[in-house]
Design a protein around this motif. Sequence first.
Motif, short mmCIF file in Angstrom:
data_model
loop_
_atom_site.label_atom_id
_atom_site.label_comp_id
_atom_site.label_asym_id
_atom_site.label_seq_id
_atom_site.Cartn_x
_atom_site.Cartn_y
_atom_site.Cartn_z
N ASP A 334 -36.71 -11.59 87.19
CA ASP A 334 -37.04 -10.96 85.82
C ASP A 334 -37.07 -11.92 84.72
O ASP A 334 -37.72 -11.86 83.75
CB ASP A 334 -36.15 -9.85 85.40
N LEU A 335 -36.19 -12.84 84.76
CA LEU A 335 -35.80 -13.85 83.84
C LEU A 335 -37.25 -15.00 83.69
O LEU A 335 -37.47 -15.48 82.73
CB LEU A 335 -34.44 -14.42 83.64
N ILE A 336 -37.41 -15.37 84.91
CA ILE A 336 -38.52 -16.23 85.08
C ILE A 336 -39.80 -16.00 85.01
O ILE A 336 -40.36 -15.08 85.89
CB ILE A 336 -38.24 -17.36 86.07
N LYS A 337 -40.43 -16.30 83.81
CA LYS A 337 -41.91 -15.48 83.53
C LYS A 337 -42.71 -16.31 84.70
O LYS A 337 -42.76 -17.42 85.24
CB LYS A 337 -42.41 -16.21 82.18
N GLY A 338 -43.50 -15.40 85.18
CA GLY A 338 -44.64 -15.96 86.25
C GLY A 338 -43.94 -15.77 87.75
O GLY A 338 -44.83 -16.01 88.61
N ALA A 339 -42.68 -15.35 87.76
CA ALA A 339 -42.16 -15.39 89.10
C ALA A 339 -42.46 -13.76 89.75
O ALA A 339 -42.37 -12.76 89.21
CB ALA A 339 -40.65 -15.34 89.21
N ASP A 340 -43.35 -13.93 90.82
CA ASP A 340 -43.80 -12.82 91.51
C ASP A 340 -42.95 -12.09 92.53
O ASP A 340 -42.94 -10.94 92.97
CB ASP A 340 -45.23 -12.65 92.02
N ARG A 341 -42.07 -13.04 92.97
CA ARG A 341 -41.07 -12.91 94.01
C ARG A 341 -39.72 -13.69 93.88
O ARG A 341 -39.91 -15.00 93.52
CB ARG A 341 -41.68 -13.02 95.37
N GLY A 361 -39.22 -8.13 94.77
CA GLY A 361 -40.68 -8.19 94.78
C GLY A 361 -41.32 -7.77 95.98
O GLY A 361 -40.36 -7.51 96.93
N PRO A 362 -42.46 -7.60 95.97
CA PRO A 362 -43.28 -7.20 97.20
C PRO A 362 -42.68 -8.16 98.45
O PRO A 362 -42.87 -9.41 98.31
CB PRO A 362 -44.74 -7.18 96.66
N VAL A 363 -42.62 -7.38 99.56
CA VAL A 363 -42.37 -8.29 100.69
C VAL A 363 -43.80 -8.06 101.69
O VAL A 363 -44.16 -7.41 102.52
CB VAL A 363 -41.24 -7.40 101.67
N SER A 364 -44.09 -9.51 101.68
CA SER A 364 -45.20 -9.67 102.63
C SER A 364 -45.06 -11.42 103.08
O SER A 364 -45.96 -12.06 102.57
CB SER A 364 -46.55 -9.59 101.80
N PRO A 365 -44.13 -11.57 103.84
CA PRO A 365 -43.77 -12.92 103.98
C PRO A 365 -44.69 -13.67 104.97
O PRO A 365 -45.46 -13.19 105.89
CB PRO A 365 -42.41 -12.95 104.49
N GLY A 366 -45.02 -15.09 104.62
CA GLY A 366 -45.61 -15.52 105.51
C GLY A 366 -45.08 -16.52 106.49
O GLY A 366 -43.56 -16.32 106.46
N LYS A 367 -45.37 -17.40 107.57
CA LYS A 367 -44.43 -18.08 108.43
C LYS A 367 -43.64 -18.68 107.72
O LYS A 367 -43.87 -19.63 106.81
CB LYS A 367 -45.42 -18.68 109.32
N GLY A 368 -42.35 -18.87 107.99
CA GLY A 368 -41.39 -19.88 107.28
C GLY A 368 -40.93 -19.38 106.03
O GLY A 368 -40.02 -20.01 105.43
#
Length: 876
Positions: A334-341, A361-368
């Motif tokens: 919420d505090l850092i502008k532009g952070a999606d996750r 935020g939305p959970v759609s992780p890539g590998k690692g």
Amino acid sequence: MVVQKSLSFFLTKSAWIRWGIILGLTIAYILLFRPAVTAFGPAATPLVALPVIAAGWFFGVPAGLIFSILAVSLNYFLFASIGHAQDSWPGQYIIPGNLILILTGFIAGGLRGWVDRQIGTQNVLRSRERYFALTNIMTQSVLAGKTPEDIYFHLANHLTNLFEADYTYIAQCDSTRSQINFVSTTLPSKKMVESIPLASPEAAMIKSVVQSGNALTLDDLSNSQFEAVPSFLRQSSYQTHSVLIIPLITGDYEFGAALVAFSSPHHFTMEEVTRAELVGKNVTLALSSIHQKEQIQKRLKEANALAEVAHALIGTERVGLQTVLQFIVDSAKDLIKGADRGIIHLLNEEQELLIAQAVAGPVSPGKGEFKMHSGEGAAGQALSSGEAINIADTEHDPRFLLGATAPSFRSLLVVPLQAAGQSIGTISVLSNETYAFSTEDMEILKVLGTQAALAIENARLFETTQQRLKEVNILYQISRSLAASLDAEQLIGDTIVLLQEIFDYYYVQIYLVDPETGNLVLRHGSGRMGNEPVQERQELSAGDGIVGHVAETGEAFVTNNVEKVVFFKRNPLLPETQSEIAVPIKIDEQVTGVLDIQQIPPHRFSNSDLQLMTAIADQLAVVLQKARLYSTLQTSLQQEQMVRSQLIQSERLALVGRLLASVSHELNNPLQVIQNALFLLKEETNLSDQGKQDLDVILAEAERMAAMIERLRSAYRPLRVKDFRPVALNGLIEDVHTLITTHMRHKEIAFEFIPETDLPDVLGLPDQLRQVVLNLFLNAIEVMEPGGCITVQTQSLPQQNEILFTVQDTGPGIDPEIMPRIFDAFITSKHTGTGLGLTITHDIIEQHHGRIEAENAPRRGAIFKVWLPAGERGGA
């Protein structure tokens, strides 16, 4: 240059119209000259002043003087053409008239100049008034805007109106990405839904304007070296010929620039440029005020969030570490502008693996993204180096660990979490945009990372203390139960319940070794599956699964990833098991059982868990050892009591045998006298037919009584094998059935006989075997209600060289309490029974080297099975 502008002025469309008016007035004068002079004489010549006045009014003083001289010459030629040249040049009226004509051209041109100056002054005043009004409206609109998109769009509209342009673009400097983005435009077909970055060649001109702070004008864009309009905004219907670029800067605040575009050629005056720079500064002041307000609100929001985090840290032990970490990562997003996750990774020291513990935020992780080894990827490098890492573009930064698929985000900011000088994890924010995070964002994340590290350290201390208290508590509970009870089953069940309640394990189970088979038998199970897995007997052999492996090796085993254990076998009723501890229960270095505990993610087992389970297994071993000793003692006492009861029973039977032998002897003598007397009576010749019949009945009953007395005497007379002879068992059964048919008919009992054909004979005494069959039949008849059925079956068992004889009834069955002692003397569940019938039957069968067993039928009734040695084949 001035000559060119003058010529171009005289050749414009409006100039051609003026030239037409002047020429028309001149032609009209020429045509009317002769009639007018004929009628009025020289007094008609002032009419030539009309085209002179028009020329002076349209084109100024020079044109008025030139046309007045030309008018004088025209009058001369016109007078000459009609033969009145003397009236034209020179004449007594001509010279003053010509002077007046020249003065008229001068006055007409001067008057037009004065009128133009007055109109220009009024226009300047109105333009300035309009400028100030629109500038004020523009500033108010900027300050009153709700969202950046609204502010930029209204600013572009007001600038377009202010400069009477065709459209306007608003460009904003992005210091984080070191680029310039178009954020708004008034073009109706180019509605800006998001900022669009400008390519370097297209942004060069705007950067130069912002750096210089001065407005730039391009009267003819086609001949300019700059590219003022980006390629994605070029359209054939909106050709840009002239551009005014206004810098939007003030002091240290640089917003960007406004591009005011004209579709037609436009010459920019110095006043327009000056106004443009002034309005740019005014608008930038308003934008700066908004920016400062946003910064103040952001600082307040940060302060409030940090205060809430600090407050949450105080109650970590109350709300739990997971809740606090989730709150911290939510605050970061919420505090850092532009952070999606946002993600918090914690280091698993055993596996040297970073594992995600909280995600915002939305959970759609890539590998690692959710799991990675220490030193791998940006998070692993931040953990190893202890320094924050800002990756502006994940696709081109080598520090980012690329997987088989492209990452779901474009920029990443990672800060290590450190406690007591040790890196324990990382906190990261991710964005779908490149160059999303600034140095200021990094400082905020560092503060949140420090708070997260404190929360983790406090939670770990609290969890360690709680764990130790739980361990002490369960060991105390087990020790107290051990001192208070000798019931091993109850103690083991209570231990499982305690483990489940205190530690909230997924599943707890205990296997004990079966002394007969050596297999592991599941004795108790608990956990979220309840007792479901133990509803039926489950056995494991040594080496089968983790439990069997521990039983075979005698060593404890722990894993936090059962899928990597080659000898692991998953229970289909426990599909979520991820971690497992199995500890052997040993008595005198011999494995007598296994304590097995299973857990699901995110919970994991540690060495302290293994130590605790080992201590509990030792306690259970003591429980089982005490129970075994107690069971041995109980068995010895029961055996001693059984031997004593058997001795008493033997004395009773011996007494009964002597009593029966004495009674039968005493009854046998008078019975023989009676039989002899009956035989003498039978020789009498004067007996009636009815008397003879009655006498035969009496003799038959006397013989039956004598046979019964003989059986009683022989029941306790030692048998001799040489007295055995072949007996057809099927025929013996049918004889007994014939004997009791009347009795069964009165009791309404059905009889079913299933004989095996060609059944071998059995070796024995027919009378005693008949007594066995009769006793079994009479017992079955006495316990059944009317409508019951006796089922009798004979079967040859060649492999055992035995004959199986089965009697089954449909009565209530045998009472489970007396089942173990059913063949003991005086044991009966019948109100009228003596308890000797089955005892005698059992003794007769044993004397015939056979055996007898009793059991309850699955549905209803009792089953008696008799095995007798087989002789030679006989008839059915």
